[in-house]
Design an enzyme around this catalytic site. Structure first.
Site, short mmCIF file in Angstrom:
data_model
loop_
_atom_site.label_atom_id
_atom_site.label_comp_id
_atom_site.label_asym_id
_atom_site.label_seq_id
_atom_site.Cartn_x
_atom_site.Cartn_y
_atom_site.Cartn_z
N ILE A 108 0.82 -1.23 0.00
CA ILE A 108 0.00 0.00 0.00
C ILE A 108 0.85 1.27 0.00
O ILE A 108 0.35 2.36 -0.24
CB ILE A 108 -1.00 -0.02 1.18
CG1 ILE A 108 -2.25 0.81 0.82
CG2 ILE A 108 -0.36 0.44 2.50
CD1 ILE A 108 -3.45 0.56 1.71
N GLU A 117 -10.32 -2.54 0.54
CA GLU A 117 -9.89 -3.68 1.36
C GLU A 117 -11.02 -4.19 2.25
O GLU A 117 -11.91 -3.42 2.67
CB GLU A 117 -8.70 -3.23 2.25
CG GLU A 117 -8.07 -4.38 3.00
CD GLU A 117 -6.84 -3.97 3.81
OE1 GLU A 117 -6.51 -2.77 3.85
OE2 GLU A 117 -6.22 -4.86 4.43
N ARG A 121 -13.71 -4.31 10.75
CA ARG A 121 -14.72 -3.65 11.60
C ARG A 121 -16.09 -4.22 11.23
O ARG A 121 -16.97 -4.32 12.06
CB ARG A 121 -14.75 -2.14 11.33
CG ARG A 121 -13.48 -1.43 11.65
CD ARG A 121 -13.60 0.04 11.28
NE ARG A 121 -14.46 0.75 12.22
CZ ARG A 121 -14.98 1.95 11.98
NH1 ARG A 121 -14.74 2.58 10.84
NH2 ARG A 121 -15.74 2.54 12.87
N LEU A 206 -0.41 0.86 -16.13
CA LEU A 206 0.79 0.06 -16.45
C LEU A 206 2.08 0.76 -16.05
O LEU A 206 3.03 0.12 -15.59
CB LEU A 206 0.79 -0.28 -17.95
CG LEU A 206 1.87 -1.27 -18.39
CD1 LEU A 206 1.71 -2.64 -17.72
CD2 LEU A 206 1.86 -1.44 -19.92
N ARG A 216 9.48 -4.39 -6.45
CA ARG A 216 9.01 -5.55 -5.68
C ARG A 216 9.30 -6.90 -6.33
O ARG A 216 9.11 -7.94 -5.69
CB ARG A 216 7.50 -5.41 -5.39
CG ARG A 216 7.12 -4.14 -4.65
CD ARG A 216 7.79 -3.99 -3.30
NE ARG A 216 7.34 -2.78 -2.60
CZ ARG A 216 7.72 -2.46 -1.38
NH1 ARG A 216 8.58 -3.21 -0.71
NH2 ARG A 216 7.27 -1.35 -0.82
C1 LIG Z 1 13.29 -2.94 -0.71
C2 LIG Z 1 12.44 -1.84 -0.12
C3 LIG Z 1 12.63 -1.44 1.20
C4 LIG Z 1 11.85 -0.42 1.75
N1 LIG Z 1 12.05 -0.06 3.06
C5 LIG Z 1 11.28 0.92 3.60
C6 LIG Z 1 11.46 1.33 4.96
O1 LIG Z 1 12.29 0.80 5.67
N2 LIG Z 1 10.65 2.28 5.47
C7 LIG Z 1 9.70 2.91 4.70
O2 LIG Z 1 9.00 3.78 5.19
N3 LIG Z 1 9.52 2.56 3.41
C8 LIG Z 1 10.28 1.59 2.85
N4 LIG Z 1 10.06 1.22 1.54
C9 LIG Z 1 8.98 1.86 0.79
C10 LIG Z 1 9.52 2.93 -0.17
O3 LIG Z 1 10.12 4.00 0.55
C11 LIG Z 1 8.36 3.48 -1.03
O4 LIG Z 1 7.40 4.07 -0.18
C12 LIG Z 1 7.67 2.42 -1.84
O5 LIG Z 1 8.61 1.58 -2.47
C13 LIG Z 1 6.76 3.07 -2.87
O6 LIG Z 1 7.56 3.64 -3.87
P1 LIG Z 1 7.14 4.89 -4.69
O7 LIG Z 1 6.99 6.08 -3.79
O8 LIG Z 1 8.09 5.01 -5.82
O9 LIG Z 1 5.70 4.42 -5.27
P2 LIG Z 1 4.37 5.23 -5.51
O10 LIG Z 1 3.86 5.79 -4.25
O11 LIG Z 1 3.45 4.31 -6.26
O12 LIG Z 1 4.76 6.40 -6.43
C14 LIG Z 1 5.11 6.17 -7.81
C15 LIG Z 1 5.93 7.36 -8.27
O13 LIG Z 1 5.10 8.51 -8.27
C16 LIG Z 1 5.85 9.64 -7.85
N5 LIG Z 1 5.25 10.17 -6.61
C17 LIG Z 1 4.24 9.62 -5.89
N6 LIG Z 1 3.93 10.41 -4.86
C18 LIG Z 1 4.77 11.46 -4.92
C19 LIG Z 1 4.95 12.62 -4.14
N7 LIG Z 1 4.22 12.86 -3.06
N8 LIG Z 1 5.90 13.49 -4.51
C20 LIG Z 1 6.67 13.29 -5.59
N9 LIG Z 1 6.56 12.20 -6.38
C21 LIG Z 1 5.62 11.31 -6.05
C22 LIG Z 1 7.28 9.18 -7.64
O14 LIG Z 1 8.00 9.33 -8.83
C23 LIG Z 1 7.12 7.70 -7.36
O15 LIG Z 1 8.26 6.93 -7.67
C24 LIG Z 1 10.84 0.22 0.96
C25 LIG Z 1 10.66 -0.18 -0.37
C26 LIG Z 1 11.44 -1.19 -0.91
C27 LIG Z 1 11.20 -1.61 -2.34
#
Ligand SMILES: Cc1cc2nc3c(=O)[nH]c(=O)nc-3n(C[C@H](O)[C@H](O)[C@H](O)COP(=O)(O)OP(=O)(O)OC[C@H]3O[C@@H](n4cnc5c(N)ncnc54)[C@H](O)[C@@H]3O)c2cc1C
Length: 258
Positions: A108, A117, A121, A206, A216
């Site tokens: 999520i 989901e 509750r 996509l 992932r």
């Molecule tokens: C191996 C691994 C370990 C991790 N460990 C941790 C951890 O220890 N603690 C933790 O908290 N998280 C952890 N995470 C989660 C990680 O920090 C990301 O929250 C998660 O992978 C979602 O990635 P994302 O933000 O790219 O994806 P999404 O939220 O789907 O976003 C997709 C893309 O949209 C853009 N985007 C979305 N929202 C914004 C925004 N507000 N501002 C600017 N651009 C945005 C970005 O380009 C982003 O890459 C981990 C992830 C992985 C894969």
């Protein structure tokens, strides 16, 4: 329960491709290109005033476009490699999954999508929790603080599996006892651990789906989310086989086809 669009995952989970846009109904890939690939191309070509023939026909235009599959592939490859990413957002995917709560918490975090989901509750959760198989009973990695290392000895692994089983079972007994004594479901659920299963719908496009898979399906991701990501990536191949194959090739995942 297993088929091209449903995969059983972990001990009680599954993931199912519920729907896609473009739809898969009646789809026959053309030289490795699926409807999703053509939609990406179609969306991209509007920028140079090209419209698909069925739209041109409907508006009574005499114009007709013909493009060889090789041109479609070349355009998709160019856009993929140059991060001209928005046409990939024109392809949509909806999955239904049953997954442990700790996997859901990782999943999520991917904000670019819509989730619905199951509510604990609203109704009582069934007694279904994840217990890792013996080969997954690994020790803590010392080189990667978030990772796992070698398999534990069988005797240790079995003992720990039993402990996980007993602990989740006991938690469920306590959950039931709280409910039986009249505590509201929204509070009673607090005693259940995160290996209990939940169910949800996830819709995304996509572009963001491949962003999810990049993180992932990677070996650094926890095994329990990786198996869901890998299963979904295979299903998405039916929607946009060329794009998914290109993605696999560029990121070194299995199943590259370009
Ligand atoms: C191996 C691994 C370990 C991790 N460990 C941790 C951890 O220890 N603690 C933790 O908290 N998280 C952890 N995470 C989660 C990680 O920090 C990301 O929250 C998660 O992978 C979602 O990635 P994302 O933000 O790219 O994806 P999404 O939220 O789907 O976003 C997709 C893309 O949209 C853009 N985007 C979305 N929202 C914004 C925004 N507000 N501002 C600017 N651009 C945005 C970005 O380009 C982003 O890459 C981990 C992830 C992985 C894969």
């Amino acid at each position: 329960m297993s088929g091209p669009f449903t995969t059983r995952v972990l001990d009680h989970g599954f993931v199912h491709l519920r729907d896609s846009m473009p739809s898969l109904t009646g789809q026959k890939p053309v030289e490795g290109l699926g409807r999703g690939d053509f939609r990406i191309e179609e969306a991209a070509r509007v920028s140079t005033s090209h419209l698909p023939n069925d739209v041109l026909n409907e508006i009574g235009s005499e114009r007709e476009e013909t493009r060889a599959p090789e041109q479609t592939k070349k355009l998709i490859k160019y856009m993929f490699d140059h991060e001209h990413a928005t046409p990939f957002e024109q392809v949509k995917l909806t999955f239904v999954a049953k997954l442990p709560i700790f996997v859901a918490r990782q999943w999520i975090r991917h904000r670019a999508g819509a989730f619905n989901e199951q509510s604990a509750r609203y109704s009582k959760l069934p007694c279904e929790f994840y217990v890792p198989p013996l080969e997954r009973m690994q020790s803590q990695s010392t080189s990667n603080k978030q990772g796992s290392a070698e398999q534990l000895t069988e005797i240790m692994a079995k003992g720990m599996q039993d402990l996980i089983h007993r602990s989740a079972g006991r938690a469920y007994d306590e959950y039931e006892s709280l409910l039986a004594n009249g505590l509201t479901r929204e509070l009673a659920r607090m005693v259940l651990p995160t290996n209990f299963y939940t169910e949800w719908y996830w819709s995304t496009d996509l572009r963001n789906f491949l962003g999810f898979c990049k993180l992932r399906c990677d070996s650094h991701a926890q095994y329990e989310i990786r198996v869901y990501a890998n299963a979904m990536l295979e299903m998405a191949r039916a929607v946009a086989p060329y794009t998914v194959g290109l993605f696999c090739e560029r990121h070194g995942f299995g199943g590259a086809n370009v």
